[in-house]
Design an enzyme around this catalytic site. Structure first.
Site, mmCIF file in Angstrom:
data_model
loop_
_atom_site.group_PDB
_atom_site.id
_atom_site.type_symbol
_atom_site.label_atom_id
_atom_site.label_comp_id
_atom_site.label_asym_id
_atom_site.label_seq_id
_atom_site.Cartn_x
_atom_site.Cartn_y
_atom_site.Cartn_z
ATOM 1 N N ASP A 83 0.828 -1.070 0.049
ATOM 2 C CA ASP A 83 0.069 -0.001 -0.047
ATOM 3 C C ASP A 83 1.012 1.232 -0.073
ATOM 4 O OD1 ASP A 83 -2.196 1.739 0.268
ATOM 5 O OD2 ASP A 83 -1.765 1.538 2.620
ATOM 6 N N ASP B 250 0.056 4.915 1.055
ATOM 7 C CA ASP B 250 -0.251 5.835 2.473
ATOM 8 C C ASP B 250 -0.113 4.967 3.634
ATOM 9 O OD1 ASP B 250 -0.755 8.640 1.264
ATOM 10 O OD2 ASP B 250 -2.451 7.560 0.343
ATOM 11 N N ASP C 188 -1.428 -0.644 6.273
ATOM 12 C CA ASP C 188 -1.588 0.078 7.417
ATOM 13 C C ASP C 188 -2.956 0.294 7.862
ATOM 14 O OD1 ASP C 188 -2.194 3.343 7.194
ATOM 15 O OD2 ASP C 188 -1.920 1.973 5.304
#
Length: 229
Positions: free
Chosen positions: A11, A13, A171
């Site tokens: 991922d 961000d 995250d």
């Protein structure tokens, strides 16, 4: 016997870079200019990390909103975010050495993000990070956002690697669920959520950044094939 781990998918961000403080500040500034967005709290925004803007806003707003407005609000907020982070881009500690080592050992590297193309170009253009990622899937490449598996399945398809041989770094809860729904393993990165939250979502373990010693065992292929299955 083929190597159980063949691809790492990231991922962006909160994984490549801890961007959440800049996203939250951009939202804080932006929602003050849009009466329909007034009252959305910082905590509520952070809980919905990993989703595309129009999906996030749809979840936050009680009343139906025109799709054109959702798109416009999202793009204007992202432009503000880019202004805030442009001179403050810092990759997570250990990221660059980890990517270099993984690539040198023959692992395929891909990116799967809910971010818009302009945000991806900004972050991956920093220090030519885009040279590492043979596949890049962004917001407009998919019809369904995370936690739907489409994003990560598309990355795997572009890399030519079966989902069962992919490991995702995420995250956000929606992102972890997306990876697991795609039939991939997932490690949580604790920039925006606690280990407990990410483990409950389906992550098998959590790291703070890419200096974690367990990553060396991962690259050394110390896990047996039946452990990977």
């Amino acid at each position: 016997m083929s190597r159980p781990l063949q691809a790492l998918i990231f991922d962006m961000d909160g994984v490549i870079c801890d961007t959440m403080p800049y996203h939250l500040e951009a939202w804080r500034q932006y929602i003050q200019t849009i009466p329909d967005l007034a009252g959305i709290s910082r905590d509520r925004l952070q809980q919905l990390g990993g989703k595309r803007n129009h999906e996030l806003l749809s979840d936050l707003l009680a009343a139906p909103v025109d799709e054109a407005d959702l798109f416009c609000w999202g793009m204007e907020k992202e432009a503000l975010y880019r202004d805030l982070i442009r001179d403050n881009i810092q990759f997570l500690p250990g990221l660059l050495p980890f990517l270099k080592q993984a690539q040198s050992q023959g692992l395929q590297l891909g990116l799967g993000t809910s971010a818009c193309e302009e945000n991806v170009e900004l972050l991956l253009g920093h220090k030519n990070l885009d040279r590492f990622f043979a596949a890049q899937v962004t917001e407009l490449d998919v019809e369904l956002g995370k936690p739907d598996p489409e994003c990560y399945l598309l990355v795997a398809d572009q890399l030519g690697v079966a989902p069962a041989h992919c490991l995702v770094f995420e995250d956000a809860v929606a992102g972890v669920q997306s990876a697991r729904n795609a039939g991939m393993r997932c490690w949580g990165v604790t920039t925006t959520q606690s280990p407990e939250v990410l483990l409950a979502a389906g992550a098998e373990c959590c790291i703070q950044d890419f200096r974690d010693r367990r990553l060396q065992a991962l690259l050394a292929n110390d896990w047996a094939a039946d452990d990977w299955a």
